[in-house]
Design a protein around this motif. Structure first.
Motif, PDB file in Angstrom:
ATOM      1  N   GLN A 388     -22.869 -28.109 -50.924  1.00 51.88           N
ATOM      2  CA  GLN A 388     -22.105 -27.248 -49.989  1.00 51.88           C
ATOM      3  C   GLN A 388     -22.768 -27.201 -48.619  1.00 51.88           C
ATOM      4  O   GLN A 388     -22.112 -27.339 -47.593  1.00 51.88           O
ATOM      5  CB  GLN A 388     -22.139 -25.809 -50.504  1.00 51.88           C
ATOM      6  CG  GLN A 388     -21.035 -25.388 -51.418  1.00 51.88           C
ATOM      7  CD  GLN A 388     -21.350 -23.959 -51.914  1.00 51.88           C
ATOM      8  OE1 GLN A 388     -21.841 -23.121 -51.165  1.00 51.88           O
ATOM      9  NE2 GLN A 388     -21.087 -23.735 -53.190  1.00 51.88           N
ATOM     10  N   ARG A 392     -21.411 -28.558 -45.021  1.00 49.34           N
ATOM     11  CA  ARG A 392     -21.233 -27.668 -43.870  1.00 49.34           C
ATOM     12  C   ARG A 392     -22.020 -28.183 -42.655  1.00 49.34           C
ATOM     13  O   ARG A 392     -21.480 -28.314 -41.565  1.00 49.34           O
ATOM     14  CB  ARG A 392     -21.685 -26.255 -44.232  1.00 49.34           C
ATOM     15  CG  ARG A 392     -21.535 -25.278 -43.071  1.00 49.34           C
ATOM     16  CD  ARG A 392     -21.529 -23.851 -43.525  1.00 49.34           C
ATOM     17  NE  ARG A 392     -22.817 -23.361 -43.967  1.00 49.34           N
ATOM     18  CZ  ARG A 392     -23.829 -23.067 -43.156  1.00 49.34           C
ATOM     19  NH1 ARG A 392     -23.720 -23.260 -41.862  1.00 49.34           N
ATOM     20  NH2 ARG A 392     -24.961 -22.607 -43.650  1.00 49.34           N
ATOM     21  N   GLN A 396     -20.575 -29.510 -39.169  1.00 47.23           N
ATOM     22  CA  GLN A 396     -20.945 -28.880 -37.889  1.00 47.23           C
ATOM     23  C   GLN A 396     -21.431 -29.911 -36.902  1.00 47.23           C
ATOM     24  O   GLN A 396     -21.039 -29.937 -35.755  1.00 47.23           O
ATOM     25  CB  GLN A 396     -22.074 -27.884 -38.109  1.00 47.23           C
ATOM     26  CG  GLN A 396     -21.598 -26.498 -38.354  1.00 47.23           C
ATOM     27  CD  GLN A 396     -22.775 -25.569 -38.568  1.00 47.23           C
ATOM     28  OE1 GLN A 396     -23.933 -26.001 -38.522  1.00 47.23           O
ATOM     29  NE2 GLN A 396     -22.471 -24.329 -38.819  1.00 47.23           N
TER      30      GLN A 396
END
Ligand code: PMP
Length: 401
Positions: A388, A392, A396
């Motif tokens: 996860q 992320r 980003q």
């Protein structure tokens, strides 16, 4: 009162490791950060029975002071154990029982190193060793690791420098933190350089017994017919670390000094633990026990490697063949401190690889993952968190380009 701290403390900054360690007691935290053996590997029934038996038979022998080198009968058992598959304690060597291999590192440094001297170290390597060396005012000359162990060219350059190192510290088997094992050719190369330049090798081998894949490689100590190697092995990872029992095989003259140093440190290693250990070596099938512990670690390592491959294909790593650690490299687009912090926020602790460098702020894309302590369930949940977080952070970084 205001306490004025020593100069030793002035260079130390709160680090991410401290932040992690502070949170370690929280039961909701999944930890890939520690370096502990699995508690289910401890032979607790055998230890309880041996302790009760020996206390009943020979209470004074269990509870009295003893000689600094180690209880003679225990030394004999340990010598047989150490030499059961290869010659690690030769006729010309002294054998010394110590309070963990951490104490071997401490005593060897105390005896060999003056303030300001250089010690050559594999880099990255065990932080606890670096700290011991630094506590004697040593300067550390890091020698980079390659796939099959330390770089021999870089090692020779460090040996040949005007400030010749007092010794070379290495962990040839399932290195902490990288999990790498030094090839036989490199072990011979290290020994040849040690002889050529007159620099002893401090061979730290707490993980060598924990092989679950591939073929064993002889210790550097067993290749040395002279006295170039100071060899340390520990019962911490094959029996239990709370016993604080390790052994050192090395040159007799050096061992004599280490004995004097040990007298000023703890007089001798805990006799109770020594006697219990010797009784376990005498009564247990140690090879079967070590095979069972290694097989358990092999299952955990394989699970972690499989899940990381499935869920985090962005990582680069070699599946471990033994020991307790998997070293994974993150893609360049991810900043490791950010990754570690984000994992911590999701209740997963991992150690950033830079912590194992001489310069703790060195750029490093690696993280050290421990697979011996977490349960299989924790390995599943922890690798989910890593997936996860990676997703992320990569998302980003793509957006911010
Ligand atoms: N050397 C290495 C490479 C280690 O990883 C450790 C601890 N995990 C030690 C030495 C110290 O172990 P002990 O003192 O328990 O034998």
């Amino acid at each position: 009162m205001e306490y004025t701290l020593s100069r030793n403390m002035s260079g130390m900054k709160p680090s991410i490791i401290r932040e992690i360690l502070k949170q370690m007691s929280d039961p909701s935290l999944i930890s890939f950060a520690g370096g502990n053996p699995a508690p289910e590997s401890f032979p607790e029934k055998e230890i309880a029975a041996a302790s009760a038996r020996l206390l009943a038979q020979d209470p004074a022998g269990m509870l009295q002071y003893s000689v600094t080198e180690g209880v003679p009968a225990v030394l004999e058992q340990v010598r047989r154990f150490a030499n059961r598959h290869e010659l690690r304690v030769r006729g010309q060597d002294a054998l010394l029982l110590c309070t963990g291999s951490q104490q071997v590192l401490d005593l060897a440094t105390k005896c060999l190193c003056n303030e300001g001297d250089t010690i050559a170290v594999e880099e990255p390597a065990f932080l606890g060793a670096y700290n011991t060396f630094r506590s004697y005012g040593a300067k550390l000359a890091g020698v980079p690791m390659e796939e099959d162990g330390v770089s021999l060219a870089a090692l020779e350059a460090v040996f040949a420098a005007p400030e010749k190192p007092r010794f070379f510290y290495c962990i040839p088997n399932f290195q902490n933190p990288t999990g790498k094992t030094m090839s036989l050719a490199k072990r011979r190369g290290v020994l040849a350089l040690a002889r050529k330049y007159g620099v002893p090798v401090l061979e730290d081998d707490p993980y060598g017994e924990l092989r679950f894949a591939g073929a064993p490689v002889p210790s550097i100590k067993s290749l040395d017919e002279g006295n170039s190697v100071i060899y340390a092995a520990s019962f911490s990872k094959i029996l239990c670390p709370g016993m604080r029992l390790a052994f050192c095989a090395c040159d007799k003259k050096l061992a004599g000094s280490m004995v004097v140093a040990k007298q000023g440190s703890d007089v001798h290693t805990n006799v109770w633990a020594q006697r219990v250990c010797a009784e376990l070596l005498r009564t247990m099938d140690m090879d079967a026990h070590i095979r069972a512990v290694s097989a358990m670690y092999g299952r955990k390592a394989a699970l972690m490697a499989r899940l990381l491959r499935e869920k985090c294909p962005q990582l680069t790593f070699e599946a471990p063949q033994g020991g307790m650690f998997l070293w994974a490299e993150l893609p360049q687009a991810v900043r490791v401190p950010e990754f570690v912090q984000a994992c911590l926020e999701h209740r997963l602790a991992v150690i950033p690889g830079s912590a194992f460098y001489v310069d703790g702020e060195a750029p490093c894309q690696g993280v050290r993952l421990n697979f011996s302590t977490p349960s299989e369930e924790a390995i599943r949940r922890g690798t989910d968190i890593m997936a996860q977080v990676l997703k992320r952070l990569l998302g980003q970084s793509v957006c911010s380009v």
